[in-house]
Design a protein around this motif. Sequence first.
Motif, PDB file in Angstrom:
ATOM      1  N   GLU A  83       2.944  37.121 -44.920  1.00 56.33           N
ATOM      2  CA  GLU A  83       3.779  37.670 -45.617  1.00 56.33           C
ATOM      3  C   GLU A  83       4.047  39.621 -46.701  1.00 56.33           C
ATOM      4  OE1 GLU A  83       7.111  35.619 -48.588  1.00 56.33           O
ATOM      5  OE2 GLU A  83       5.199  35.727 -49.149  1.00 56.33           O
ATOM      6  N   SER A  84       4.838  39.844 -46.197  1.00 60.41           N
ATOM      7  CA  SER A  84       4.696  41.352 -45.871  1.00 60.41           C
ATOM      8  C   SER A  84       5.088  41.464 -47.133  1.00 60.41           C
ATOM      9  CB  SER A  84       5.663  42.052 -45.235  1.00 60.41           C
ATOM     10  OG  SER A  84       7.017  41.982 -45.497  1.00 60.41           O
ATOM     11  N   VAL A  85       5.049  42.258 -48.371  1.00 61.99           N
ATOM     12  CA  VAL A  85       5.279  42.520 -49.806  1.00 61.99           C
ATOM     13  C   VAL A  85       7.060  42.451 -49.748  1.00 61.99           C
ATOM     14  CG1 VAL A  85       5.880  44.143 -51.519  1.00 61.99           C
ATOM     15  CG2 VAL A  85       3.714  43.709 -50.049  1.00 61.99           C
ATOM     16  N   LEU A  86       7.553  43.357 -48.764  1.00 61.96           N
ATOM     17  CA  LEU A  86       9.101  43.202 -48.637  1.00 61.96           C
ATOM     18  C   LEU A  86       9.251  41.765 -48.865  1.00 61.96           C
ATOM     19  CD1 LEU A  86      12.176  44.159 -48.512  1.00 61.96           C
ATOM     20  CD2 LEU A  86      12.039  44.523 -46.158  1.00 61.96           C
ATOM     21  N   ALA A  87       8.607  40.525 -47.926  1.00 62.96           N
ATOM     22  CA  ALA A  87       9.744  39.138 -47.682  1.00 62.96           C
ATOM     23  C   ALA A  87       8.649  38.676 -48.762  1.00 62.96           C
ATOM     24  CB  ALA A  87       8.745  38.911 -46.143  1.00 62.96           C
ATOM     25  N   ALA A  88       8.413  38.961 -49.233  1.00 64.71           N
ATOM     26  CA  ALA A  88       7.673  38.139 -51.338  1.00 64.71           C
ATOM     27  C   ALA A  88       9.350  38.124 -51.547  1.00 64.71           C
ATOM     28  CB  ALA A  88       6.448  38.310 -50.793  1.00 64.71           C
ATOM     29  N   ALA A  89       9.652  39.783 -51.930  1.00 63.22           N
ATOM     30  CA  ALA A  89      10.105  40.453 -51.889  1.00 63.22           C
ATOM     31  C   ALA A  89      11.396  39.726 -52.252  1.00 63.22           C
ATOM     32  CB  ALA A  89      10.482  42.019 -52.713  1.00 63.22           C
ATOM     33  N   ARG A  90      11.879  39.383 -51.505  1.00 63.57           N
ATOM     34  CA  ARG A  90      12.706  38.787 -50.962  1.00 63.57           C
ATOM     35  C   ARG A  90      13.121  37.603 -50.981  1.00 63.57           C
ATOM     36  NH1 ARG A  90      16.962  40.022 -46.096  1.00 63.57           N
ATOM     37  NH2 ARG A  90      14.288  41.574 -44.975  1.00 63.57           N
ATOM     38  N   ARG A  91      11.606  37.084 -50.672  1.00 62.58           N
ATOM     39  CA  ARG A  91      11.419  35.293 -51.446  1.00 62.58           C
ATOM     40  C   ARG A  91      11.602  35.410 -52.765  1.00 62.58           C
ATOM     41  NH1 ARG A  91       7.200  33.595 -52.968  1.00 62.58           N
ATOM     42  NH2 ARG A  91       6.043  34.700 -52.088  1.00 62.58           N
ATOM     43  N   GLY A  92      11.035  36.356 -53.610  1.00 58.21           N
ATOM     44  CA  GLY A  92      10.776  36.134 -55.257  1.00 58.21           C
ATOM     45  C   GLY A  92      12.431  36.207 -55.273  1.00 58.21           C
ATOM     46  N   TYR A 163      16.270  45.342 -56.705  1.00 60.55           N
ATOM     47  CA  TYR A 163      16.105  44.032 -57.786  1.00 60.55           C
ATOM     48  C   TYR A 163      17.046  45.049 -58.533  1.00 60.55           C
ATOM     49  CZ  TYR A 163      13.046  40.665 -57.027  1.00 60.55           C
ATOM     50  OH  TYR A 163      12.245  38.999 -55.768  1.00 60.55           O
ATOM     51  N   ARG A 164      16.949  45.717 -59.597  1.00 64.73           N
ATOM     52  CA  ARG A 164      17.883  46.328 -60.357  1.00 64.73           C
ATOM     53  C   ARG A 164      18.663  47.133 -59.911  1.00 64.73           C
ATOM     54  NH1 ARG A 164      14.758  50.355 -60.672  1.00 64.73           N
ATOM     55  NH2 ARG A 164      15.865  52.271 -60.040  1.00 64.73           N
ATOM     56  N   ILE A 165      19.323  47.282 -58.652  1.00 68.64           N
ATOM     57  CA  ILE A 165      21.334  47.169 -58.260  1.00 68.64           C
ATOM     58  C   ILE A 165      21.665  45.805 -58.194  1.00 68.64           C
ATOM     59  CG2 ILE A 165      22.547  47.125 -56.269  1.00 68.64           C
ATOM     60  CD1 ILE A 165      20.784  49.550 -56.083  1.00 68.64           C
ATOM     61  N   LEU A 166      21.133  44.950 -57.716  1.00 64.07           N
ATOM     62  CA  LEU A 166      21.246  43.477 -57.760  1.00 64.07           C
ATOM     63  C   LEU A 166      21.954  42.818 -59.399  1.00 64.07           C
ATOM     64  CD1 LEU A 166      18.803  41.628 -55.057  1.00 64.07           C
ATOM     65  CD2 LEU A 166      21.705  42.530 -55.181  1.00 64.07           C
ATOM     66  N   TYR A 167      21.259  43.315 -59.999  1.00 56.34           N
ATOM     67  CA  TYR A 167      20.896  43.241 -61.670  1.00 56.34           C
ATOM     68  C   TYR A 167      21.911  43.325 -62.499  1.00 56.34           C
ATOM     69  CZ  TYR A 167      19.655  43.278 -66.980  1.00 56.34           C
ATOM     70  OH  TYR A 167      20.120  42.362 -68.221  1.00 56.34           O
ATOM     71  N   THR A 186      27.205  34.526 -54.154  1.00 56.71           N
ATOM     72  CA  THR A 186      27.462  36.633 -53.723  1.00 56.71           C
ATOM     73  C   THR A 186      26.335  36.788 -53.493  1.00 56.71           C
ATOM     74  OG1 THR A 186      30.110  35.482 -54.261  1.00 56.71           O
ATOM     75  CG2 THR A 186      28.859  38.054 -54.072  1.00 56.71           C
ATOM     76  N   LEU A 187      25.277  36.912 -54.835  1.00 59.13           N
ATOM     77  CA  LEU A 187      24.468  37.555 -55.240  1.00 59.13           C
ATOM     78  C   LEU A 187      23.186  37.397 -54.067  1.00 59.13           C
ATOM     79  CD1 LEU A 187      23.744  37.162 -58.903  1.00 59.13           C
ATOM     80  CD2 LEU A 187      24.356  39.146 -57.429  1.00 59.13           C
ATOM     81  N   GLY A 188      23.337  35.811 -53.407  1.00 64.93           N
ATOM     82  CA  GLY A 188      22.633  35.958 -52.475  1.00 64.93           C
ATOM     83  C   GLY A 188      22.769  36.763 -51.308  1.00 64.93           C
ATOM     84  N   ALA A 189      24.474  36.420 -50.756  1.00 63.41           N
ATOM     85  CA  ALA A 189      24.049  37.488 -49.372  1.00 63.41           C
ATOM     86  C   ALA A 189      24.183  39.024 -49.877  1.00 63.41           C
ATOM     87  CB  ALA A 189      25.613  37.494 -49.732  1.00 63.41           C
ATOM     88  N   ALA A 190      24.450  39.527 -51.341  1.00 59.19           N
ATOM     89  CA  ALA A 190      24.573  40.925 -51.570  1.00 59.19           C
ATOM     90  C   ALA A 190      22.198  41.002 -51.701  1.00 59.19           C
ATOM     91  CB  ALA A 190      24.520  41.432 -52.958  1.00 59.19           C
ATOM     92  N   ALA A 191      22.415  40.339 -51.961  1.00 58.84           N
ATOM     93  CA  ALA A 191      20.892  40.767 -52.027  1.00 58.84           C
ATOM     94  C   ALA A 191      19.555  40.212 -49.961  1.00 58.84           C
ATOM     95  CB  ALA A 191      19.613  39.108 -52.046  1.00 58.84           C
TER      96      ALA A 191
END
Length: 215
Positions: A83-92, A163-167, A186-191
């Motif tokens: 699992e890449s760093v980006l994939a882990a960030a998305r999953r988290g 993460y900050r923008i989504l916050y 809505t947040l899930g789609a934005a993420a």
Amino acid sequence: MEKQGLRERKKQQTREEIANVATAMFAERGFENVTIAEVAHAAGVAKMTVTNHFPLKEDLVFDRAEHLIRELPATLVARPEGESVLAAARRGYAQRLAAHDPTLGHLGVRFARMVMDSPALTARERQIQVEAEQVLADELVALVEPGDELTARVVAAQISGVYRILYFTARKLLLDGLQGLEMVETLGAAAQRAFALLEADLSGFDPRPRLRSTP
């Protein structure tokens, strides 16, 4: 060991009770209009107890700051093989959103308005976001080979930025009246869209802990 565990649970319970009392008072009267002594009196503890748990008055509000700062780095460092760093960030992010993690910024209209109405709280909130990026950068730097530190810090800045923008997107949606399942969707789609923008550059970034040679 059991007594120590009980003592720690009691300490955490006291901390949470103080924070809950303080936040309710701040939301009702304004952060600047409530003193630490008043919080202590309302919570039924000594003023020193409050300051021992919360050296900064602002942290009575942001009592989950440590979770916000540490959760993402922990997720990335402990990601499974492949699992890449980006994939882990998305999953988290998806997991925390599904679990209604309040540190994502999408819960509590009164809380959001209270923070926005206080210059001290908005400043502390921004500081926490900066600390979160710094901790993530340090964790990634520790994983890469010498000479790749700049890459690690750029990656940390990009992921922390999402993460900050989504916050703050969550806060805007919250104040616009979005709640419940609609908020989560809505947040899930934005993420998904936000992380997809990083896919081309970061999907292959997959540093692992370096093996140390035995003496």
